[in-house]
Scaffold this motif. Structure first.
Motif, PDB file in Angstrom:
ATOM      1  N   ALA A 161       0.801  -1.217   0.000  1.00  8.28           N
ATOM      2  CA  ALA A 161       0.000   0.000   0.000  1.00  8.28           C
ATOM      3  C   ALA A 161       0.835   1.269   0.000  1.00  8.28           C
ATOM      4  O   ALA A 161       0.330   2.352  -0.310  1.00  8.28           O
ATOM      5  CB  ALA A 161      -0.951   0.011   1.211  1.00  8.28           C
ATOM      6  N   ALA A 162       2.115   1.166   0.354  1.00  7.90           N
ATOM      7  CA  ALA A 162       3.011   2.323   0.306  1.00  7.90           C
ATOM      8  C   ALA A 162       3.715   2.430  -1.039  1.00  7.90           C
ATOM      9  O   ALA A 162       4.561   3.290  -1.229  1.00  7.90           O
ATOM     10  CB  ALA A 162       4.050   2.246   1.420  1.00  7.90           C
ATOM     11  N   TYR A 163       3.384   1.524  -1.970  1.00  6.40           N
ATOM     12  CA  TYR A 163       3.946   1.494  -3.327  1.00  6.40           C
ATOM     13  C   TYR A 163       5.410   1.089  -3.352  1.00  6.40           C
ATOM     14  O   TYR A 163       6.158   1.482  -4.238  1.00  6.40           O
ATOM     15  CB  TYR A 163       3.687   2.824  -4.052  1.00  6.40           C
ATOM     16  CG  TYR A 163       2.204   3.057  -4.198  1.00  6.40           C
ATOM     17  CD1 TYR A 163       1.470   2.395  -5.173  1.00  6.40           C
ATOM     18  CD2 TYR A 163       1.528   3.875  -3.309  1.00  6.40           C
ATOM     19  CE1 TYR A 163       0.094   2.546  -5.261  1.00  6.40           C
ATOM     20  CE2 TYR A 163       0.147   4.040  -3.391  1.00  6.40           C
ATOM     21  CZ  TYR A 163      -0.560   3.372  -4.369  1.00  6.40           C
ATOM     22  OH  TYR A 163      -1.912   3.507  -4.451  1.00  6.40           O
ATOM     23  N   ASP A 164       5.806   0.258  -2.362  1.00  6.67           N
ATOM     24  CA  ASP A 164       7.064  -0.475  -2.477  1.00  6.67           C
ATOM     25  C   ASP A 164       6.841  -1.629  -3.453  1.00  6.67           C
ATOM     26  O   ASP A 164       5.841  -2.354  -3.346  1.00  6.67           O
ATOM     27  CB  ASP A 164       7.488  -1.056  -1.121  1.00  6.67           C
ATOM     28  CG  ASP A 164       7.775   0.006  -0.086  1.00  6.67           C
ATOM     29  OD1 ASP A 164       8.436   1.007  -0.434  1.00  6.67           O
ATOM     30  OD2 ASP A 164       7.349  -0.158   1.067  1.00  6.67           O
ATOM     31  N   VAL A 165       7.750  -1.817  -4.396  1.00  7.96           N
ATOM     32  CA  VAL A 165       7.603  -2.893  -5.370  1.00  7.96           C
ATOM     33  C   VAL A 165       8.020  -4.208  -4.721  1.00  7.96           C
ATOM     34  O   VAL A 165       9.160  -4.367  -4.282  1.00  7.96           O
ATOM     35  CB  VAL A 165       8.446  -2.619  -6.629  1.00  7.96           C
ATOM     36  CG1 VAL A 165       8.371  -3.803  -7.592  1.00  7.96           C
ATOM     37  CG2 VAL A 165       7.964  -1.353  -7.321  1.00  7.96           C
ATOM     38  N   LEU A 166       7.079  -5.158  -4.669  1.00  9.13           N
ATOM     39  CA  LEU A 166       7.339  -6.472  -4.085  1.00  9.13           C
ATOM     40  C   LEU A 166       7.728  -7.506  -5.134  1.00  9.13           C
ATOM     41  O   LEU A 166       8.420  -8.467  -4.821  1.00  9.13           O
ATOM     42  CB  LEU A 166       6.093  -6.955  -3.322  1.00  9.13           C
ATOM     43  CG  LEU A 166       5.525  -6.008  -2.256  1.00  9.13           C
ATOM     44  CD1 LEU A 166       4.310  -6.640  -1.598  1.00  9.13           C
ATOM     45  CD2 LEU A 166       6.584  -5.657  -1.216  1.00  9.13           C
ATOM     46  N   ALA A 167       7.258  -7.321  -6.363  1.00 11.33           N
ATOM     47  CA  ALA A 167       7.566  -8.261  -7.447  1.00 11.33           C
ATOM     48  C   ALA A 167       7.212  -7.601  -8.769  1.00 11.33           C
ATOM     49  O   ALA A 167       6.433  -6.638  -8.809  1.00 11.33           O
ATOM     50  CB  ALA A 167       6.789  -9.573  -7.281  1.00 11.33           C
ATOM     51  N   HIS A 168       7.796  -8.118  -9.852  1.00 10.84           N
ATOM     52  CA  HIS A 168       7.428  -7.669 -11.188  1.00 10.84           C
ATOM     53  C   HIS A 168       7.757  -8.774 -12.173  1.00 10.84           C
ATOM     54  O   HIS A 168       8.580  -9.657 -11.887  1.00 10.84           O
ATOM     55  CB  HIS A 168       8.142  -6.377 -11.587  1.00 10.84           C
ATOM     56  CG  HIS A 168       9.617  -6.357 -11.311  1.00 10.84           C
ATOM     57  ND1 HIS A 168      10.476  -7.360 -11.734  1.00 10.84           N
ATOM     58  CD2 HIS A 168      10.395  -5.461 -10.655  1.00 10.84           C
ATOM     59  CE1 HIS A 168      11.709  -7.071 -11.359  1.00 10.84           C
ATOM     60  NE2 HIS A 168      11.696  -5.940 -10.693  1.00 10.84           N
ATOM     61  N   ASN A 169       7.094  -8.752 -13.313  1.00 13.08           N
ATOM     62  CA  ASN A 169       7.504  -9.679 -14.365  1.00 13.08           C
ATOM     63  C   ASN A 169       8.608  -9.016 -15.198  1.00 13.08           C
ATOM     64  O   ASN A 169       8.995  -7.860 -14.945  1.00 13.08           O
ATOM     65  CB  ASN A 169       6.320 -10.157 -15.203  1.00 13.08           C
ATOM     66  CG  ASN A 169       5.653  -9.030 -15.990  1.00 13.08           C
ATOM     67  OD1 ASN A 169       6.092  -7.881 -15.969  1.00 13.08           O
ATOM     68  ND2 ASN A 169       4.582  -9.370 -16.696  1.00 13.08           N
ATOM     69  N   THR A 170       9.109  -9.734 -16.179  1.00 14.67           N
ATOM     70  CA  THR A 170      10.251  -9.231 -16.949  1.00 14.67           C
ATOM     71  C   THR A 170       9.929  -7.929 -17.665  1.00 14.67           C
ATOM     72  O   THR A 170      10.732  -6.987 -17.664  1.00 14.67           O
ATOM     73  CB  THR A 170      10.697 -10.295 -17.978  1.00 14.67           C
ATOM     74  OG1 THR A 170      11.073 -11.484 -17.287  1.00 14.67           O
ATOM     75  CG2 THR A 170      11.879  -9.807 -18.793  1.00 14.67           C
TER      76      THR A 170
END
Length: 275
Positions: A124-133
């Motif tokens: 909710a604080a917009y920290d990136v936890l994961a992403h695809n390539t």
């Protein structure tokens, strides 16, 4: 007692509400940028003295009926109305949890099954936890653990990367303000806001406007260093099994110049970011 945060929110939204937007006539001789206190009181059908006490933080908690009237008087949207209620202590606050940092493995599989769509998972604080390539490639190799709001205000190339930087900045601050209203004591949000207030005058100026608005479907423009201009529609979904986590999906209009650029970025990212 009315909280200082509620008083500040009322003052900021009154200053930002154009008279014409609530059916009043504006004129060049007005001394305030938005509404007068007596105008808000009239629109909400409360006494001027009562409204002044609310803005000064001297009035005990307003009723739900009064909050509804104030929300209408200040032309608040659903996010703003909910934020107003939370500040007055009349809406249940979600647990002070930004979403566990561990992402469900099945959600990761789903995200990776969309290789042609940039996808990020944030708290909710917009920290990136994961992403695809492709999500990693869209944000120029943006690593897990970094924060999207900090990216807008602190990244050296942010003003070149965001085609409309001020729009991205406004939306980011309003979304973070809404998150703070939902979990005001959470240390991650406090440290993020404090750090940005000290590091970015632009963030401090926008934070003082007290806008609270969640990220919904929006169109964002990017100028990517590898493929040029991209216009993408951003869909934001709450992750039901992990409250606080959000799934952000970026979509180009089919057969558009942006779709071609996104396909090229996918081809380049397959070589650059795939182990």
């Amino acid at each position: 007692m009315t909280t200082p945060a509620l008083a500040r929110f009322l003052r900021a939204r009154r200053d930002a509400t154009a008279p014409e937007s609530v059916g009043l006539r504006g004129n060049a001789r007005r001394r305030v940028p938005g509404l007068r206190r007596e105008e808000v009181a009239m629109l909400a059908d409360v006494s001027v003295d009562y409204y002044v006490r609310l803005e000064q933080g001297r009035e005990t908690g307003p009723s739900a009926q009064v909050l509804d009237a104030l929300a209408d008087a200040l032309a608040l949207d659903d996010d703003g109305r909910g934020h107003l209620y939370r500040l007055a202590g009349l809406a249940p606050r979600p647990r002070a949890d930004l979403g566990a940092r561990r992402v469900d493995p099945h959600l990761l599989l789903l995200m990776d099954s969309w290789p042609d769509t940039p996808v990020l998972i944030t708290n909710a604080a917009y920290d990136v936890l994961a992403h695809n390539t492709l999500g990693e490639a869209l944000y120029r190799g943006f690593p897990v653990g970094r924060n999207l709001v900090e990216q807008v205000f602190l990244a050296p190339d942010a003003r070149e990367f965001h085609a409309d930087w001020w729009l991205a900045a406004h939306n980011s601050v309003a979304a973070l303000r809404l998150a703070q209203g939902r979990a005001p004591e959470h240390p991650r949000i406090r440290s993020l806001v404090d750090g940005l207030l000290g590091a970015s005058p632009e963030f401090a100026r926008l934070w003082a406007q007290n806008q609270a608005r969640g990220k919904r479907m929006e169109v964002k423009g990017f100028v990517h260093p590898l493929v040029g201009e991209l216009t993408l529609r951003v869909h934001t979904f709450d992750v039901a099994q992990t409250p606080g986590q959000q799934l952000l999906c970026y979509q180009a209009e089919p057969a558009s110049r942006s779709a071609e650029a996104l396909a090229l970025l996918g081809a380049l990212s397959a070589k650059t970011y795939t182990p």
